[in-house]
Design a protein around this motif. Sequence first.
Motif, short mmCIF file in Angstrom:
data_model
loop_
_atom_site.label_atom_id
_atom_site.label_comp_id
_atom_site.label_asym_id
_atom_site.label_seq_id
_atom_site.Cartn_x
_atom_site.Cartn_y
_atom_site.Cartn_z
N LYS A 30 -27.10 -8.11 31.63
CA LYS A 30 -27.92 -8.28 32.87
C LYS A 30 -27.22 -7.17 33.91
O LYS A 30 -28.44 -6.71 34.61
CB LYS A 30 -27.69 -9.32 33.51
CG LYS A 30 -28.38 -10.54 32.98
CD LYS A 30 -28.57 -11.82 33.88
CE LYS A 30 -27.12 -12.45 34.38
NZ LYS A 30 -27.23 -13.72 35.09
N ALA A 31 -26.27 -6.79 33.86
CA ALA A 31 -25.76 -5.63 35.11
C ALA A 31 -26.05 -4.35 34.62
O ALA A 31 -26.13 -3.16 35.33
CB ALA A 31 -24.13 -5.63 35.00
N LYS A 32 -26.90 -4.21 33.41
CA LYS A 32 -27.38 -2.86 33.06
C LYS A 32 -28.79 -2.66 33.58
O LYS A 32 -29.71 -1.49 33.46
CB LYS A 32 -27.35 -2.53 31.69
CG LYS A 32 -25.80 -2.65 30.83
CD LYS A 32 -25.82 -2.09 29.56
CE LYS A 32 -24.45 -1.61 29.11
NZ LYS A 32 -23.92 -0.31 29.83
N SER A 82 -30.96 -4.90 39.54
CA SER A 82 -29.48 -5.88 39.77
C SER A 82 -29.33 -6.92 38.79
O SER A 82 -29.02 -7.93 39.17
CB SER A 82 -29.90 -6.36 41.30
OG SER A 82 -29.94 -5.36 42.39
N GLY A 83 -29.73 -6.63 37.72
CA GLY A 83 -29.50 -7.77 36.70
C GLY A 83 -30.58 -9.14 36.66
O GLY A 83 -30.06 -9.85 36.02
N ASP A 105 -23.71 -11.67 31.24
CA ASP A 105 -23.44 -11.04 32.64
C ASP A 105 -23.33 -9.51 32.25
O ASP A 105 -23.85 -8.70 33.26
CB ASP A 105 -22.43 -11.85 33.05
CG ASP A 105 -22.52 -13.18 33.58
OD1 ASP A 105 -23.80 -13.29 33.68
OD2 ASP A 105 -21.70 -13.92 33.86
N GLN A 106 -22.60 -9.35 31.36
CA GLN A 106 -22.41 -7.65 31.25
C GLN A 106 -24.00 -7.14 30.76
O GLN A 106 -24.02 -6.03 31.35
CB GLN A 106 -21.53 -7.28 29.94
CG GLN A 106 -19.97 -7.65 30.20
CD GLN A 106 -19.29 -7.53 29.04
OE1 GLN A 106 -19.62 -7.79 27.97
NE2 GLN A 106 -17.97 -7.22 29.13
#
Length: 397
Positions: free
Chosen positions: A385-387, A391-392, A382-383
Amino acid sequence: MSRIRRTALASTALLAATLTACSGGSGSGGGAAGKAELKPKAEMAVSVYLTGDQVKAGEPVTVMIAEGRLAQVKVTDAKGAELPGKISDDGKTWTSQRNAAPGAEYKVEAQNTESQSASTQFKTSAADKVNKVSINVPKGSTVGVAMPVSLVFDNPVTNKAEVEKQLKVTTSDNTEGSWGWIKDYSGNDRVDWRPKEYWKSGTDVKVEMNLNGVDSGKGGGLFARDYITEFKIGKDRRVEVSLDTKKLSVTEGGRAVKTIPVSAGTPGGKKASWSGKMVIMTKEGTIRMDSQTVGLDDAYDKMVDYSMRLTWSGMYAHAAPWNAGNFGRANTSSGCVGMSDSDAEDFFAQSQIGDPFEVVGSGSKGNADIGNGYGEWNLSWDQWKAKSALSGTPQNG
């Protein structure tokens, strides 16, 4: 019969194709009343939006028809590559789905619903500034299960979402992964694609970077070409170094195959090793290592054999025969993982670029920055994808 006429206007390039019909034969009695006079169809005219005498690069191409409806449009560059596009619902315009490339020549071939055709040519303006990409995995490579796709840009990328939309990863087993934007150790913008989990051995990977004509944003310039690379995932070989036991362990396909006594970085200061999940970035062999280049004053300056890079800042696994007395006993190096000549030779020969290399235990200086090597594996899914600038949203290959 047909004839082609070209007319240059102030803000458009216009080419009209006039089609006329010819008829022969005779009617009843052969008199004038037996002949039918055919009226020629109206001219077909197509035009392309221009800026001065050139189409502006970095924007979509729009082709318009003066009368009637477009049935098909084909726009190709000087090499014959086609620019994909779509006709509007009213049939009046065709717009390319990709931007026009800088400094390029294009040919337009159009046909209307009356089976008439017209063609024209145009050039695009040159780019004021061109951005380029460095790709970490060469075409045809075989790499380990932890190797991300990593793209480093020469110039800044502020239009990250627009650039990311043009990047496509295709895999033979529908691997789930995502792009993430970070700063490279060099300070340049960088985007990596990492799978959710380590790759599966045997996976074929294709990366398409359809960037020609895309604008990087302020200070970055236009891209002037597309890029592509293809590679394969090799054997599932993983490495773990324990700072507590002073041993390096290797598994292949989940099976333990080798344990090597080592000496890692000296705890408690700048000479401590980085810890966490890293990746064998390069196999550099025999290289000169100078401590002054990594901020350790004059601690060492020597030629080192069987060197494999783990971070850009200078952490390696390599042969260290001068430290033989400490292998398996004490961590006394200047940050690297050292081992005997014979162990290093074998480890070097069996290792792949892209193999995961994890350092665990006490006495490290923590994890290196993500861009100091391939540190994205230290982030949760999840961390990571947030990059993504989108929107990940994960991309299935």
